[in-house]
Design a protein around this motif. Structure first.
Motif, short mmCIF file in Angstrom:
data_model
loop_
_atom_site.label_atom_id
_atom_site.label_comp_id
_atom_site.label_asym_id
_atom_site.label_seq_id
_atom_site.Cartn_x
_atom_site.Cartn_y
_atom_site.Cartn_z
N ALA A 145 6.40 3.41 -4.14
CA ALA A 145 5.07 3.65 -3.59
C ALA A 145 4.70 5.12 -3.66
O ALA A 145 3.51 5.48 -3.70
N ASN A 146 5.72 5.98 -3.72
CA ASN A 146 5.43 7.41 -3.80
C ASN A 146 4.78 7.79 -5.12
O ASN A 146 4.12 8.83 -5.22
N ILE A 147 4.97 6.94 -6.14
CA ILE A 147 4.28 7.17 -7.41
C ILE A 147 2.78 7.13 -7.16
O ILE A 147 2.03 8.00 -7.61
N VAL A 148 2.35 6.11 -6.41
CA VAL A 148 0.92 5.96 -6.12
C VAL A 148 0.42 7.15 -5.29
O VAL A 148 -0.61 7.75 -5.59
N VAL A 149 1.20 7.50 -4.26
CA VAL A 149 0.79 8.60 -3.38
C VAL A 149 0.64 9.89 -4.18
O VAL A 149 -0.34 10.64 -4.02
N LEU A 150 1.57 10.13 -5.08
CA LEU A 150 1.53 11.36 -5.87
C LEU A 150 0.34 11.35 -6.84
O LEU A 150 -0.34 12.37 -7.01
N LEU A 151 0.10 10.20 -7.45
CA LEU A 151 -1.06 10.09 -8.35
C LEU A 151 -2.35 10.36 -7.59
O LEU A 151 -3.24 11.08 -8.07
N VAL A 152 -2.47 9.79 -6.39
CA VAL A 152 -3.67 9.99 -5.58
C VAL A 152 -3.80 11.46 -5.22
O VAL A 152 -4.89 12.04 -5.28
N LEU A 153 -2.69 12.08 -4.85
CA LEU A 153 -2.71 13.50 -4.50
C LEU A 153 -3.26 14.33 -5.65
O LEU A 153 -4.12 15.19 -5.47
N LEU A 154 -2.76 14.04 -6.84
CA LEU A 154 -3.14 14.88 -7.99
C LEU A 154 -4.57 14.59 -8.45
O LEU A 154 -5.22 15.46 -9.01
N GLN A 155 -5.05 13.37 -8.21
CA GLN A 155 -6.38 13.04 -8.71
C GLN A 155 -7.47 13.15 -7.66
O GLN A 155 -8.59 13.54 -7.97
N TYR A 156 -7.16 12.81 -6.42
CA TYR A 156 -8.22 12.76 -5.40
C TYR A 156 -7.96 13.69 -4.22
O TYR A 156 -8.73 13.70 -3.27
N GLY A 157 -6.86 14.44 -4.22
CA GLY A 157 -6.63 15.42 -3.16
C GLY A 157 -5.71 14.91 -2.05
O GLY A 157 -5.31 13.75 -2.02
N TRP A 158 -5.40 15.84 -1.14
CA TRP A 158 -4.38 15.57 -0.14
C TRP A 158 -4.84 14.56 0.91
O TRP A 158 -4.07 13.73 1.36
N ARG A 159 -6.13 14.65 1.31
CA ARG A 159 -6.63 13.75 2.34
C ARG A 159 -6.50 12.29 1.91
O ARG A 159 -6.02 11.45 2.67
N ALA A 160 -6.91 12.03 0.68
CA ALA A 160 -6.81 10.66 0.17
C ALA A 160 -5.35 10.22 0.11
O ALA A 160 -5.01 9.08 0.47
N ALA A 161 -4.46 11.13 -0.30
CA ALA A 161 -3.04 10.79 -0.38
C ALA A 161 -2.49 10.47 1.00
O ALA A 161 -1.69 9.53 1.17
N ALA A 162 -2.93 11.24 2.02
CA ALA A 162 -2.46 10.99 3.38
C ALA A 162 -2.93 9.62 3.86
O ALA A 162 -2.17 8.87 4.50
N TRP A 163 -4.18 9.27 3.53
CA TRP A 163 -4.69 7.94 3.92
C TRP A 163 -3.88 6.84 3.25
O TRP A 163 -3.46 5.88 3.91
N VAL A 164 -3.67 6.98 1.95
CA VAL A 164 -2.94 5.94 1.22
C VAL A 164 -1.52 5.80 1.78
O VAL A 164 -1.04 4.70 2.04
N SER A 165 -0.88 6.95 2.03
CA SER A 165 0.50 6.91 2.53
C SER A 165 0.55 6.28 3.93
O SER A 165 1.42 5.45 4.22
N GLY A 166 -0.40 6.68 4.80
CA GLY A 166 -0.42 6.13 6.16
C GLY A 166 -0.67 4.64 6.16
O GLY A 166 0.01 3.88 6.85
N LEU A 167 -1.65 4.21 5.36
CA LEU A 167 -1.95 2.78 5.29
C LEU A 167 -0.78 2.01 4.71
O LEU A 167 -0.48 0.89 5.13
N ARG A 168 -0.11 2.65 3.75
CA ARG A 168 1.04 2.01 3.12
C ARG A 168 2.14 1.76 4.16
O ARG A 168 2.70 0.66 4.24
N VAL A 169 2.42 2.77 4.99
CA VAL A 169 3.47 2.62 6.00
C VAL A 169 3.08 1.54 7.01
O VAL A 169 3.88 0.67 7.37
N LEU A 170 1.82 1.58 7.45
CA LEU A 170 1.36 0.64 8.48
C LEU A 170 1.35 -0.80 7.94
O LEU A 170 1.93 -1.71 8.54
N ALA A 171 0.70 -0.99 6.79
CA ALA A 171 0.59 -2.34 6.25
C ALA A 171 1.95 -2.84 5.77
O ALA A 171 2.28 -4.02 5.92
#
Lengths: 121, 183
Positions: free
Chosen positions: B46-72
């Motif tokens: 899942a960190n592949i996705v988080v890293l891709l989001v970080l590089l393409q859409y910035g840190w805020r989006a990566a934090a959202w994706v990571s948080g939602l990933r942990v919760l869901a």
């Protein structure tokens, strides 16, 4: 695909892994495995710190009781007036010692490797 | 009687984050099915996705994706608010915190592999710090530290290579159909 900095990060990571492995598995550990009990300067007992037991050693003032447990040892009771060796509590590391001078009894721990001559806190 | 109606406007950003988080959750679930020789050692796909989001859409989006990933992920694996969930949350938090700093490394020298390896180490570090403070005596963890660190190095490198391959691939959103030349 890999840039110069990436290689340095990978090298740093490998160094961290190697350092942790050395620390955890290969570094000399100072856990004690044997207790040496002396009375009047002569060794009276050498006990492995495996079986819990109590060793009684006679001295000029009376009997000193030494308690051995898994990996540690202590002077449980001693007739010395100031009780210094009793108050030291449990000893667990190689090099640590408790001396009951008035009763001429001492308890010293040794390990696989003697890292220090003595340890005191 | 008046009818009240609550409208939640959904932006394109929200949809994108939801889609990417769903992808990360999917990888988490797939990974949970993989057998692992040492409990806790996982590839962290899942960190592949988080890293891709970080590089393409910035840190805020990566934090959202990571948080939602942990919760869901916690919900779907049936371990919401169990120790494993908190360990996962601690790892994700530590790795996001480190990425917030590490993404400012000069891009010319430090690519996705650096970010991935650093994030993996932070992930393991966060998890072990929480485990040491809460679950296990530290002396018991010392012997396992090198195993976790080696796993972080290996899987961090592999995930980073995957990310740089994916970034190098042409972006399907921006792909244009070639003009047909009719002779």
């Amino acid at each position: 695909m890999l840039r110069a900095g990436d290689w340095s990060v990978l090298a740093g990571g490998a160094a961290v892994v190697a350092g942790l492995a050395w620390q955890a598995w290969f570094a000399p550990n100072d856990a004690a495995d044997t207790a040496i009990i002396r009375a009047g300067g002569a060794i009276v007992r050498t006990v492995a710190l495996a079986q819990p037991q109590t060793v009684t050693v006679p001295g000029p003032l009376g009997v000193t009781r030494i308690e051995i447990a898994a990996g540690r040892a202590r002077v449980q009771a001693d007739p010395s007036p100031r009780q210094l060796c009793v108050k030291q509590g449990w000893l667990a590391r190689a090099g640590e010692a408790a001396l009951c001078l008035p009763n001429q009894v001492s308890l010293e721990l040794t390990g696989r490797r003697a890292a220090h001559d003595t340890l005191a806190y | 009687m008046t009818r009240s109606r609550i409208e939640l406007p959904v932006t394109a950003d929200d949809r994108r984050i939801a889609r990417l988080a769903a992808l990360a959750v999917g990888l988490t679930l797939a990974e949970a099915a993989l057998p692992s020789p040492v409990p806790g050692v996982k590839p962290g796909l899942a960190n592949i996705v988080v890293l891709l989001v970080l590089l393409q859409y910035g840190w805020r989006a990566a934090a959202w994706v990571s948080g939602l990933r942990v919760l869901a992920g916690g919900l779907l694996l049936g371990m919401l608010f169990a120790p494993g969930f908190w360990l996962s949350a601690a790892g994700a938090t530590a790795s996001l915190a480190l990425l917030a700093v590490a993404r400012h490394l000069p891009e010319r020298h430090f690519g996705p592999v650096s970010l991935s390896v650093l994030a993996a180490f932070a992930h393991v570090g966060g998890q072990l710090a929480l485990a040491a403070a809460w679950l296990l005596p530290f002396a018991a963890l010392i012997k396992l530290l090198p195993v976790f660190a080696a796993a972080a190095l290996v899987f961090g490198t592999v995930n980073g290579l995957v990310v740089s391959r994916l970034l190098a691939a042409p972006n399907p959103d921006k792909r244009q159909s070639a003009p047909c030349l009719i002779p």
